[in-house]
Design an enzyme around this catalytic site. Structure first.
Site, mmCIF file in Angstrom:
data_model
loop_
_atom_site.group_PDB
_atom_site.id
_atom_site.type_symbol
_atom_site.label_atom_id
_atom_site.label_comp_id
_atom_site.label_asym_id
_atom_site.label_seq_id
_atom_site.Cartn_x
_atom_site.Cartn_y
_atom_site.Cartn_z
ATOM 1 N N CYS A 1 30.338 41.939 35.174
ATOM 2 C CA CYS A 1 29.208 41.185 35.704
ATOM 3 C C CYS A 1 29.240 39.761 35.178
ATOM 4 O O CYS A 1 29.725 39.510 34.073
ATOM 5 C CB CYS A 1 27.897 41.815 35.253
ATOM 6 S SG CYS A 1 27.759 43.523 35.715
ATOM 7 N N LYS B 1 37.917 40.307 36.338
ATOM 8 C CA LYS B 1 38.784 39.359 35.635
ATOM 9 C C LYS B 1 38.753 39.575 34.131
ATOM 10 O O LYS B 1 39.761 39.503 33.468
ATOM 11 C CB LYS B 1 38.375 37.927 35.983
ATOM 12 C CG LYS B 1 39.259 36.846 35.355
ATOM 13 C CD LYS B 1 40.665 36.896 35.907
ATOM 14 C CE LYS B 1 41.595 35.928 35.246
ATOM 15 N NZ LYS B 1 43.008 36.309 35.450
HETATM 16 C C1 F6R Z 1 46.219 42.394 35.059
HETATM 17 C C2 F6R Z 1 45.129 41.813 34.298
HETATM 18 C C3 F6R Z 1 44.487 42.652 33.255
HETATM 19 C C4 F6R Z 1 44.229 41.805 32.001
HETATM 20 C C5 F6R Z 1 43.449 42.626 30.956
HETATM 21 C C6 F6R Z 1 43.241 41.847 29.671
HETATM 22 O O1 F6R Z 1 46.714 41.499 36.019
HETATM 23 O O2 F6R Z 1 44.747 40.692 34.515
HETATM 24 O O3 F6R Z 1 45.254 43.761 32.955
HETATM 25 O O4 F6R Z 1 45.458 41.395 31.487
HETATM 26 O O5 F6R Z 1 42.207 42.992 31.496
HETATM 27 O O6 F6R Z 1 42.549 40.669 29.897
HETATM 28 P P1 F6R Z 1 42.476 39.536 28.795
HETATM 29 O O7 F6R Z 1 43.833 38.941 28.660
HETATM 30 O O8 F6R Z 1 41.477 38.563 29.326
HETATM 31 O O9 F6R Z 1 42.048 40.208 27.523
#
Ligand code: F6R
Length: 604
Positions: free
Chosen positions: A2, A599
């Site tokens: 969210c 994201k």
């Molecule tokens: C895959 C993707 C996710 C992130 C994961 C970690 O394309 O984007 O697997 O890599 O959710 O996210 P961060 O790097 O923001 O901790």
């Protein structure tokens, strides 16, 4: 996950401003959206299920009147996506509206208590209890501010909140605890959001709220309080360097494609890491008895590749681990002699933040690699390195993955230099400086063959990705890209493992993608290619363009430029990102908004 946004404007209507901000925050979650504003002393609410544009078509967010409003993109945690469960959530009187990012751990207890006192709940969300709780304190005679402060003291969990109360129509209250929230300050109004991209059109002057703080914004003022004692707090305003064009699609059809294609530039930025940060981090790692490299999803894959770089370039053994498993798997081994390197592009992934807090309790040295300097992870770290990739909006990690690899590479070279295992780092640095040009060439050269391959693969039932050595990480990452945006079931293994089970799945024409640069694994991977072909599998090989033997052995061969083994994952992932993108497009999916994903995942 969210995302929330709030605006207190000198001039309305607030609807179009909130909608534009939510659009920028869509990467964070998009199963439903909603807004509330106060107009003529009454709350006006618009919300619905689906992506923002779909909801907008039916509820017409632009028509939300008033100057003060709150907004929300939802990624369901408590309660399935429905209009009732969409935010804003309101109290019994319909005067208090709340939007929330996070999870209230004790919501059930509070809900039962409030229900006994006559409160009626409509949704299945944990958020609704917050509105009723504030209502309860206001009923006892408190004003909006004190009612909210008292309510917050009852809550356990993580929350970034924006709250409206129609009886105090000029004000939005914001609260932060373990979920990202920042204020945007301007002469035309004040804003608050989970991410500054929401208000980047209006201001680049921001204030980061700390956990346990509450802010009151009006069109002309802002004030921050500490919840524990109600005292007011002062924070400096920071000017952030983020422009509207940074978050636009720049002429590309999707953010993901834009972000893939801008990797040559992102890579060149990531070559300019600040020397003093590398120096501090490498010194901390050098003194450590044991070092863990921890991440989730793509960031975990960069940790896998990072452990090869650190051991092969600097002779430093490290243990890569998945964040969500780390505490159970290795938590007891953390102590003041250990270092915990956390890779998280967003710096907000809950599993990673949990490890950071745990490691701090154990006095382990916490270091982070992140793309967001203002994120929570940097505050929990003793030292951090910023990847310099620029904002990444597409849900699938692309440029943040390659730039994380670059950070690990530079860290490995710096460690090797410090420990004296290489006398001069020039040969390593030379390869590095050729990367942006090489990345540009690869993106150009592979576009046509990768398009063709995507057309072949789009109807596959299953795709294998195999690699060896450091490119085991590339196989894992290529597979994650493919399955998360094209929804084709895919598996990845280190090629040596394929004969220990996975090969049982190979049938006539099963597509198997090999990542096979001309490196120390090249000879053995040839054997793996033969094993797959002998069982009818189709060997699709990404290998060195001069490798005629490999070319002959492959059913399909995509030539790549010669590259140093330790840098090869940065170049070899590029065609796999494009392949996943093109396959998703051919299947008619939106690669920027894969189903069920967010994201940054801010719940455990
Ligand atoms: C895959 C993707 C996710 C992130 C994961 C970690 O394309 O984007 O697997 O890599 O959710 O996210 P961060 O790097 O923001 O901790």
């Amino acid at each position: 996950m969210c995302r929330i946004f709030a605006a207190a404007l000198a001039e309305g209507p607030v609807g179009p401003v909130l909608k534009a901000g939510l659009k920028r925050l869509e990467y964070g979650g998009y199963d439903s959206s909603g807004m509330a504003a106060v107009d003529q002393g009454k709350l006006q609410i618009k919300k619905g299920v689906g992506k923002l544009d779909e909801v907008d078509k039916s509820v017409k967010f632009d028509e939300l009147p008033g100057c003060i409003g709150i907004a929300h993109n939802r990624w369901a945690t408590h309660g399935y996506p429905s209009v009732t469960n969409a935010h804003p959530q309101v109290d019994c009187t319909g005067k208090i509206a709340v939007v929330h990012n996070g999870v209230i751990e004790n919501f059930f207890e509070i809900k039962e208590r409030l229900a006994e006192n006559g409160h009626e709940f409509k949704s299945r969300t944990d958020t609704e209890v917050i509105a009723h709780l504030i209502e309860d304190y206001i009923k006892k005679g408190m004003d909006f501010l004190n009612g909210t402060i008292n309510a917050m003291k009852d809550l356990r969990g993580s929350y970034a909140l924006a709250i409206l109360y129609s009886a105090e129509p000029n004000t939005v209250i914001l609260v932060k605890n373990e979920s990202p929230l920042m204020l945007g300050i301007s002469d035309e109004g004040n804003y608050a959001a989970s991410d500054a991209v929401a208000f980047v059109d209006h201001t680049n002057r921001i204030i980061h709220l700390e956990d346990g703080e509450l802010a009151v914004i009006t069109p002309k003022s802002y004030k921050i309080y500490r919840i524990s004692d109600g005292e007011s707090v002062n924070h400096e305003i920071e000017t952030v360097d983020i422009s509207v064009s940074d978050v636009d699609k720049g002429g590309y059809r999707h953010y993901m494609l834009k972000e893939i294609m801008e990797q040559p530039v992102a890579i060149s930025y990531a070559l300019n890491l600040q020397a003093q940060y590398l120096d501090v981090v490498s010194e901390l790692v050098r003194r450590s008895r044991i070092t863990y490299l921890i991440g989730a999803g793509s960031s975990y894959h960069s940790c896998m590749a990072g452990s090869y770089m650190l051991s092969q370039i600097s002779g430093m053994p490290t243990i890569p681990a998945v964040a969500s498993e780390f505490i159970q798997q290795f938590g007891k081994t953390l102590n003041p002699d250990s270092t915990t390197i956390l890779a998280s592009q967003s710096g907000e992934t809950a599993d990673v933040l949990k490890v950071a807090s745990y490691a701090r309790l154990k006095a382990s040295t916490v270091i982070s690699i992140t793309n967001v300097v203002s994120s929570t992870i940097t505050r929990l770290s003793r030292a951090y390195i910023v990847q310099q990739a620029g904002p990444e909006i597409g849900v699938a990690a692309t440029k943040t993955y390659t730039t994380q690899l670059l950070v690990y590479y530079q860290l490995a070279v710096e460690l090797a230099r410090k420990s004296g295992s290489i006398t001069e780092a020039n040969s390593y640095m030379k390869g590095l400086h050729e990367l942006p040009r090489l990345a540009e060439k690869v993106l150009e050269d592979v576009s046509e063959p990768v398009n063709r391959l995507a057309a072949e693969l789009k109807d596959a039932n299953h795709i294998f990705f195999l690699g060896r050595g450091i490119n085991t990480a590339t196989a894992y990452e290529g597979r994650l890209k493919m399955l998360e945006i094209s929804y084709i079931p895919s598996s990845a293994f280190s090629a040596g493992e394929s004969k220990h089970g996975p090969i049982a799945l190979i049938e006539n024409n099963s597509p198997v993608i090999f990542v096979a640069p001309d490196d120390t694994s090249r000879k053995v991977i040839m054997g793996n290619i033969m094993e797959i072909k002998a069982r009818g599998g189709k060997a699709i090989v990404f290998g060195d363009e001069n490798d005629s033997e490999l070319k002959q052995a492959s059913d399909e061969f995509i030539g790549m430029p010669q590259i140093d083994e330790m840098l090869s994952p940065i170049i070899y992932i590029l065609p796999l990102q494009l392949l996943a993108y093109n396959t998703a497009i051919l299947k008619g999916y939106d690669p920027d908004k894969p189903r069920n994903l967010a994201k940054s995942v801010t719940v455990l």
